[in-house]
Scaffold this motif. Structure first.
Motif, mmCIF file in Angstrom:
data_model
loop_
_atom_site.group_PDB
_atom_site.id
_atom_site.type_symbol
_atom_site.label_atom_id
_atom_site.label_comp_id
_atom_site.label_asym_id
_atom_site.label_seq_id
_atom_site.Cartn_x
_atom_site.Cartn_y
_atom_site.Cartn_z
ATOM 1 N N VAL A 1 -57.177 46.166 -124.746
ATOM 2 C CA VAL A 1 -56.423 46.886 -124.215
ATOM 3 C C VAL A 1 -56.235 48.009 -124.904
ATOM 4 O O VAL A 1 -56.408 49.376 -124.726
ATOM 5 C CB VAL A 1 -55.309 46.540 -123.060
ATOM 6 C CG1 VAL A 1 -54.537 47.808 -122.630
ATOM 7 C CG2 VAL A 1 -55.875 45.551 -121.997
ATOM 8 N N ALA B 1 -57.958 51.651 -124.557
ATOM 9 C CA ALA B 1 -57.443 52.827 -123.987
ATOM 10 C C ALA B 1 -56.467 53.617 -124.823
ATOM 11 O O ALA B 1 -56.378 54.744 -124.573
ATOM 12 C CB ALA B 1 -56.521 52.240 -122.777
ATOM 13 N N TYR B 2 -56.072 53.096 -125.967
ATOM 14 C CA TYR B 2 -55.037 53.545 -126.929
ATOM 15 C C TYR B 2 -55.386 54.112 -128.296
ATOM 16 O O TYR B 2 -54.819 55.016 -128.926
ATOM 17 C CB TYR B 2 -53.926 52.969 -126.946
ATOM 18 C CG TYR B 2 -53.169 52.579 -125.540
ATOM 19 C CD1 TYR B 2 -52.262 53.763 -124.905
ATOM 20 C CD2 TYR B 2 -53.237 51.442 -124.914
ATOM 21 C CE1 TYR B 2 -51.728 53.533 -123.760
ATOM 22 C CE2 TYR B 2 -52.532 51.104 -123.739
ATOM 23 C CZ TYR B 2 -51.804 52.141 -123.030
ATOM 24 O OH TYR B 2 -51.033 52.088 -121.785
ATOM 25 N N SER C 1 -51.005 55.250 -119.829
ATOM 26 C CA SER C 1 -50.505 54.016 -119.366
ATOM 27 C C SER C 1 -50.443 53.914 -117.897
ATOM 28 O O SER C 1 -50.530 52.798 -117.592
ATOM 29 C CB SER C 1 -49.032 53.872 -119.962
ATOM 30 O OG SER C 1 -48.953 53.466 -121.229
ATOM 31 N N VAL D 1 -53.984 52.994 -117.048
ATOM 32 C CA VAL D 1 -54.092 51.609 -117.399
ATOM 33 C C VAL D 1 -53.477 50.685 -116.308
ATOM 34 O O VAL D 1 -54.108 49.731 -115.868
ATOM 35 C CB VAL D 1 -53.653 51.326 -118.774
ATOM 36 C CG1 VAL D 1 -53.935 49.871 -118.997
ATOM 37 C CG2 VAL D 1 -54.351 51.974 -119.698
ATOM 38 N N HIS D 2 -52.166 51.147 -115.913
ATOM 39 C CA HIS D 2 -51.629 50.229 -114.788
ATOM 40 C C HIS D 2 -52.375 50.132 -113.633
ATOM 41 O O HIS D 2 -52.866 48.928 -113.023
ATOM 42 C CB HIS D 2 -50.444 50.780 -114.679
ATOM 43 C CG HIS D 2 -49.998 50.398 -113.202
ATOM 44 N ND1 HIS D 2 -49.390 49.220 -112.848
ATOM 45 C CD2 HIS D 2 -49.573 51.373 -112.095
ATOM 46 C CE1 HIS D 2 -49.095 49.042 -111.661
ATOM 47 N NE2 HIS D 2 -49.149 50.339 -111.211
ATOM 48 N N MET E 1 -55.742 48.031 -114.115
ATOM 49 C CA MET E 1 -55.529 46.554 -114.238
ATOM 50 C C MET E 1 -54.969 46.072 -112.983
ATOM 51 O O MET E 1 -55.447 44.836 -112.462
ATOM 52 C CB MET E 1 -54.543 46.245 -115.331
ATOM 53 C CG MET E 1 -54.792 46.574 -116.631
ATOM 54 S SD MET E 1 -53.673 46.224 -117.984
ATOM 55 C CE MET E 1 -53.637 44.391 -117.830
#
Length: 345
Positions: free
Chosen positions: A137, A141-142, A157, A160-161, A164
Motif C-alpha cells: 500500500v 499510494a504514498y 489516505s 485509499v480508505h 480498500m
C-alpha cells in the motif's frame, strides 16, 4: 445503576479500549514517521477478522487474491521506477525484495486454507498475510508523495480508505462473520464475570506494547524509525532510506490492525466496512495523545472505551455521537494550549 453493572461496563470499556489502544498506537506510529494520517487503519482490522473467518470455513480468503493483485501493481511500479534510474538488474532485485514475501504468503495461505489447520496456525497466516499489505500500500499510494504536504497525504489516505473498503466488498462479500474465541472460559471475581477472550485481549495489548518498546529501544530498525520520526532530513543524510522507513512503518501498522481484527472478531460480527468506525475510535485515542505520545494515546483509548461502554448503557442510540464528540473539546484545548504554528510548506 448499581456497582455490579458499573463493574461490567468498566470491564467492557477496558476490553474495547485495549483494541482502540492498539489502533491508536499504530496511528501515532504512522504519523510520526511518515506524516500520514492513516485513515485506512481500520480496514486492516476488517481484513484480519474476515480472513480468519474464511480460513475457519476452509475457504481461500479473498485477501489472497487481493494481495496478489496489489503485489502485481506494486511490482510494475517498482520495476519501472528503479529500472529507469539504475537499470534492469537493479529493477529485478528491488521488485523481488518488495513482492517475494507477500506472494509466498499468499500462495501458502491458498494451499493451507482447505487443510483446516488449528486456529493458532490460521491466526499466524492471517497476521502474515494482512501485514504484507502494508509495504505494498505504501509503494502504490504514498511512496511517490513522500515529500507532499500533510493535507495532500490526508486526501490520499481518504482515497485509499474508500478503495480498500470497496475492494473488501468485492473480495469478501457483504456477509458478516463472527469468529470463535481463542479462550472460551469465563472467570468469576465476586459478582463480576470476565471472559477468557477479554483476558486474551488485555494480555495481547500489553505484550505488543512491550514488544514495540523493545523494538524501538533495542533494535537498529527501531532506532532508524525513531530517527526518521524526529528529523526526516537528518535521517536521510545519515543514510536511512525514507522508502524503507515508510514501508516498515506501514507493515507494522498492518500487523497491529490484523491483530486487532483477530482479537475483536470473537466479540462482534465484522463486516467488510466495520473497520472504519473501529479505526476512527483509535484515531480519537491518537488525537488525545496529540498524534505524538504513545502513552497518552493508550490512556486516551481506555478513556474512549469506558465512555463508549457507559454511553451504550445510558443512550445506546447516541453512543457513536458521544464518542466522536469527545474529539471537539480535545482539539480546542490543544489548539489553545499549544498555540499556532506556521502552515507547512
Amino acid at each position: 445503576m448499581d456497582l455490579t453493572i458499573a463493574g461490567i461496563l468498566v470491564i467492557d470499556g477496558i476490553t474495547n479500549g485495549a483494541i482502540y489502544a492498539l489502533l491508536g498506537l499504530a496511528t501515532v506510529l504512522v504519523f510520526a514517521v511518515t506524516r500520514i494520517i492513516f485513515v485506512p487503519q481500520g480496514e486492516f482490522v476488517a481484513y484480519g477478522a474476515l480472513t480468519l473467518a474464511l480460513l475457519q470455513t476452509g475457504r481461500v480468503p479473498g485477501t489472497v487474491w487481493l494481495l496478489l493483485c496489489l503485489a502485481a501493481l506494486a511490482a510494475a511500479m517498482e520495476a519501472f521506477s528503479v529500472g529507469r534510474q539504475r537499470g534492469a538488474g537493479a529493477a529485478v532485485k528491488a521488485t523481488l525484495r518488495l513482492v517475494a514475501l507477500p506472494v509466498a504468503l499468499a500462495l501458502l495461505t491458498a494451499w493451507a486454507a482447505p487443510q483446516r489447520f488449528p486456529m493458532i496456525v490460521q491466526a499466524l497466516l492471517t497476521l502474515g498475510l494482512v501485514a504484507s499489505f502494508g509495504p505494498l500500500v505504501y509503494r502504490v499510494a504514498y511512496q511517490s508523495l513522500e515529500d507532499a504536504s500533510t493535507l495532500v497525504l490526508l486526501i490520499v489516505s481518504v482515497g485509499v480508505h474508500f478503495a480498500m473498503m470497496g475492494l473488501a466488498l468485492l473480495f469478501f462479500g457483504a456477509e458478516g462473520f463472527r469468529n470463535p474465541p481463542f479462550w472460551d472460559e469465563r472467570l468469576s471475581a465476586g459478582t463480576l464475570t470476565v471472559s477468557g477472550q477479554a483476558i486474551i485481549i488485555a494480555g495481547s495489548t500489553i505484550a505488543l506494547m512491550v514488544l514495540l518498546w523493545l523494538f524501538f529501544e533495542r533494535s537498529v530498525y527501531g532506532k532508524a524509525l525513531r530517527a526518521t520520526a524526529i528529523n526526516r532530513l537528518g535521517a536521510r543524510l545519515m543514510g536511512i532510506s525514507s522508502h524503507s522507513a515508510g514501508r516498515l512503518t506501514l507493515a507494522m501498522a498492518a500487523l497491529i490492525g490484523a491483530l486487532s481484527g483477530l482479537l475483536i472478531g470473537p466479540t462482534t460480527t465484522v463486516f467488510y466496512d466495520s473497520g472504519f468506525l473501529i479505526g476512527l475510535k483509535g484515531f480519537v485515542a491518537a488525537v488525545i495523545g496529540g498524534l505524538a505520545s504513545y502513552p497518552a494515546a493508550a490512556v486516551g483509548a481506555l478513556f474512549v472505551g469506558i465512555v463508549e461502554a457507559f454511553a451504550s448503557f445510558w443512550a445506546s442510540a447516541f453512543k457513536e455521537v458521544i464518542v466522536f464528540t469527545l474529539i471537539i473539546p480535545i482539539l480546542l484545548w490543544r489548539s489553545i494550549a499549544g498555540g499556532h504554528s506556521d502552515e507547512e510548506h
